[in-house]
Design an enzyme around this catalytic site. Structure first.
Site, short mmCIF file in Angstrom:
data_model
loop_
_atom_site.label_atom_id
_atom_site.label_comp_id
_atom_site.label_asym_id
_atom_site.label_seq_id
_atom_site.Cartn_x
_atom_site.Cartn_y
_atom_site.Cartn_z
N GLU A 120 0.85 -1.20 0.00
CA GLU A 120 0.00 0.00 0.00
C GLU A 120 0.89 1.25 0.00
OE1 GLU A 120 -3.30 0.49 0.04
OE2 GLU A 120 -4.15 -1.49 0.48
N HIS A 158 -3.47 -2.90 -8.42
CA HIS A 158 -4.72 -3.52 -8.01
C HIS A 158 -5.73 -3.50 -9.16
CE1 HIS A 158 -7.76 -3.98 -4.43
NE2 HIS A 158 -7.67 -5.06 -5.19
ZN LIG Z 1 -6.14 -1.55 -3.68
#
Ligand SMILES: [Zn+2]
Length: 258
Positions: A120, A158
């Site tokens: 992240e 993602h």
């Molecule tokens: Zn994500």
């Protein structure tokens, strides 16, 4: 007479420490239904992909809270979180399956969480990525790909693995810069040749790894990654890029497992 006594005491202490060490050494999980007949011929299960995200949050502290709690939308996590200042946080061991990709697919992998390391990036999705953060990401990618023997081309977003649901790490993420440093699949520099008649761009997207069951979603995900835009239709430039990428994958034998 003093020295031997000290030596003896040291020996006793060392033995005690060693014994204590043995007593607390963790045992590998074994099934009590079976007779344990250990074989040395194994290694740890290996992730084969790295998936990048933006947090969509306003601060690294808020992201740390979300990634460690039971949220109303369900618990989520990632192996790593990188702050805007470049600090790298690890939240989940690399050997464990972090909950970062959700329902996702890439190539033959239909369980991306099981097959990947999730990273992240503290970014709200509406801003450029900070340079210290990118520097740390590059350092972490070099470290993970080397230690875990993950191909450097296997760095994805993602939105690449969940094209119908996700748009991160978003249009601000500098995929071309990452490629210039050797991470992620990228097309050749310079004018690219046109593909031959009959070239199938959707088959090329599938070869790269995209789930093309929703072709428009796959095209938008491809655009986010390779063109920094979210248009739903392929243009002539896309076809040249896809033809080039398809050729690279077929030449390196990576097609199907990228
Ligand atoms: Zn994500």
């Amino acid at each position: 007479m003093r020295k031997p006594r000290i030596l003896l005491r040291a020996l006793v202490i060392t033995s005690a420490v060693l014994l204590a060490g043995c007593a607390i050494a963790p045992q590998p999980p074994r099934n009590p239904l079976a007779i344990w007949v250990p074989s040395p011929n194994h290694n740890a299960r290996q992730p084969t992909l790295i998936v990048l995200h933006f947090t969509g949050e306003q601060s690294v502290q808020r992201a740390l809270d979300v990634l460690r709690s039971r949220n109303s939308a369900g618990p989520v996590s990632a192996h790593y979180l990188i702050g805007r200042d470049g600090v790298i946080y690890q939240l989940v061991p690399e050997t464990a399956r972090a909950w970062h990709a959700g329902v996702s697919q890439w190539g033959n992998s239909e369980d991306v969480n099981s097959d990947s390391i999730g990273i992240e990036l503290d970014n709200d999705g509406e801003e450029p990525f900070a340079q210290p953060q990118m520097d740390s990401l590059l350092r972490l990618l070099a470290n993970i790909t080397t230690r875990l023997d993950i191909p450097r081309t296997h760095v994805l977003g993602h939105s690449d693995v969940a094209p119908t649901r996700k748009d991160d790490p978003g249009l601000w993420f500098p995929w071309s810069e990452l490629a210039a440093r050797g991470f992620g699949l990228w097309y050749d520099a310079g004018p690219l040749p046109d593909p031959p008649p009959g070239f199938d761009p959707i088959a090329a997207l599938r070869l790269i790894g995209y789930d093309v069951s929703d072709p428009v979603a796959a095209i938008v995900a491809f655009h986010r990654h390779y063109r920094a835009m979210a248009a739903p239709q392929l243009d002539a430039g896309d076809l040249r890029i896809l033809w080039n990428l398809q050729g690279k994958l077929l030449a390196t034998g990576q097609a199907g497992d990228n």
